[in-house]
Design a protein around this motif. Structure first.
Motif, mmCIF file in Angstrom:
data_model
loop_
_atom_site.group_PDB
_atom_site.id
_atom_site.type_symbol
_atom_site.label_atom_id
_atom_site.label_comp_id
_atom_site.label_asym_id
_atom_site.label_seq_id
_atom_site.Cartn_x
_atom_site.Cartn_y
_atom_site.Cartn_z
ATOM 1 N N ALA A 18 0.905 -1.481 0.058
ATOM 2 C CA ALA A 18 0.257 -0.185 0.085
ATOM 3 C C ALA A 18 0.722 0.791 -0.008
ATOM 4 O O ALA A 18 0.169 2.474 -0.170
ATOM 5 C CB ALA A 18 -1.119 -0.093 1.531
ATOM 6 N N VAL A 27 -6.280 1.992 -1.309
ATOM 7 C CA VAL A 27 -6.555 2.788 -0.053
ATOM 8 C C VAL A 27 -7.537 3.387 -0.142
ATOM 9 O O VAL A 27 -8.051 3.770 0.371
ATOM 10 C CB VAL A 27 -4.904 2.604 1.167
ATOM 11 N N VAL A 37 -9.518 1.282 6.963
ATOM 12 C CA VAL A 37 -8.534 0.965 5.761
ATOM 13 C C VAL A 37 -6.996 0.388 6.855
ATOM 14 O O VAL A 37 -7.113 1.354 6.921
ATOM 15 C CB VAL A 37 -8.113 1.600 4.694
ATOM 16 N N ALA A 39 -3.604 0.188 5.817
ATOM 17 C CA ALA A 39 -2.556 -0.175 4.908
ATOM 18 C C ALA A 39 -1.473 -1.133 5.694
ATOM 19 O O ALA A 39 -1.072 -0.450 6.481
ATOM 20 C CB ALA A 39 -2.227 1.475 3.924
#
Length: 266
Positions: A18, A27, A37, A39
């Motif tokens: 990410a 993301v 989220v 990452a």
């Protein structure tokens, strides 16, 4: 359908790889669609990927290390209360070595990150997604995994393995409510392809990037992110065990060949 039309409010999504490129774009796309989220990347730049986002967490980890993957899933569940989506996007190129050139060490490292990594993601994410009732696992494969001509031998083989992995996993997770699919990007500007793009720009030849596909252009990370959001959404509720090429049509006919002996015949 634009990615803004997806609503992931209340959903928890983990994205590996990410720190840049496809992972970073995904993301931010999930976050824009309302998801919480996580990452993940082995680069410290992953913290920049969640900068300015609301409910988001960045974790430095190795996607091919089982302890790290297990910790990543546990951290997502601890922070946000569960897991709905896991996008195993992390990967390495491994150079352009052919079957006669690649060392055993190179093969081992490429397979560890590119193939074992997604397998570990499925292993540890699927049970937690089942706890939520249903959800999606995505893996980044490549057009190089569909047929020869789009990458080095270890890389291409690892991505072919990812395609087989999602098919096998989809079958083994039958009845669980967990869908498993792969995305097969073509030429996309990412950290992995950065040198090629920079080289072309320096020489004023950026317009030649991607010219081998019918759209005659390279793709953007956001175009892959849009497909990831679709496959993770209820709009793709009947798509399972598939490898979706997002490549401008490149995989309809890879027009590149490499031979170990002699001259290529055309």
């Amino acid at each position: 359908m634009t990615r803004q039309s997806f609503d992931f409010s209340g959903k928890v999504a983990v994205v590996t790889g990410a720190a840049s490129g496809i992972g970073r774009a995904t993301v931010r796309a999930f976050a824009a669609a309302g998801a919480m989220v996580v990452a993940a990347d082995r680069s410290a730049r992953v913290h920049d990927a969640v900068s300015g986002l609301g409910q988001a967490l960045a974790i430095e980890m190795d996607a091919g290390d089982e302890a790290d993957v297990e910790h990543l899933v546990a951290a997502a569940c601890h922070r946000f209360g569960g897991l709905d989506i896991f996008y195993a996007n992390a990967g390495i190129a491994g150079g352009t070595a052919g079957v006669l050139d690649a060392s055993a060490a190179l093969w081992a490292e490429v397979l560890r990150v590119n193939l074992i990594g997604p397998a570990l993601a499925i292993k540890h994410a699927a049970p937690r997604i089942v706890e939520r009732g249903a959800g999606a696992i995505l893996c980044t494969a490549s057009v190089a995994g569909i047929r020869s001509g789009a990458g080095g031998t270890p890389y291409s083989s690892s991505k072919a393995g990812v395609i087989s992995l999602v098919q096998t996993a989809a079958q083994q997770l039958s009845g669980s409510g967990v869908r498993v699919n792969a995305i097969c990007p073509g030429l996309i500007e990412t950290g992995m392809t950065e040198r090629a793009f920079d080289y072309a720009r320096e020489r004023g030849k950026e317009d030649q990037l991607g010219r081998l596909n019918p759209l005659r252009r390279a793709g953007a990370p956001e175009e892959i992110a849009s497909v990831a959001l679709f496959l993770a959404s209820d709009a793709a509720s009947y798509i399972n065990g598939q490898a979706i090429a997002v490549d401008g049509g490149l995989s309809s006919s890879h027009p590149v060949t490499r031979q170990a002996f002699g001259r290529a015949a055309f």
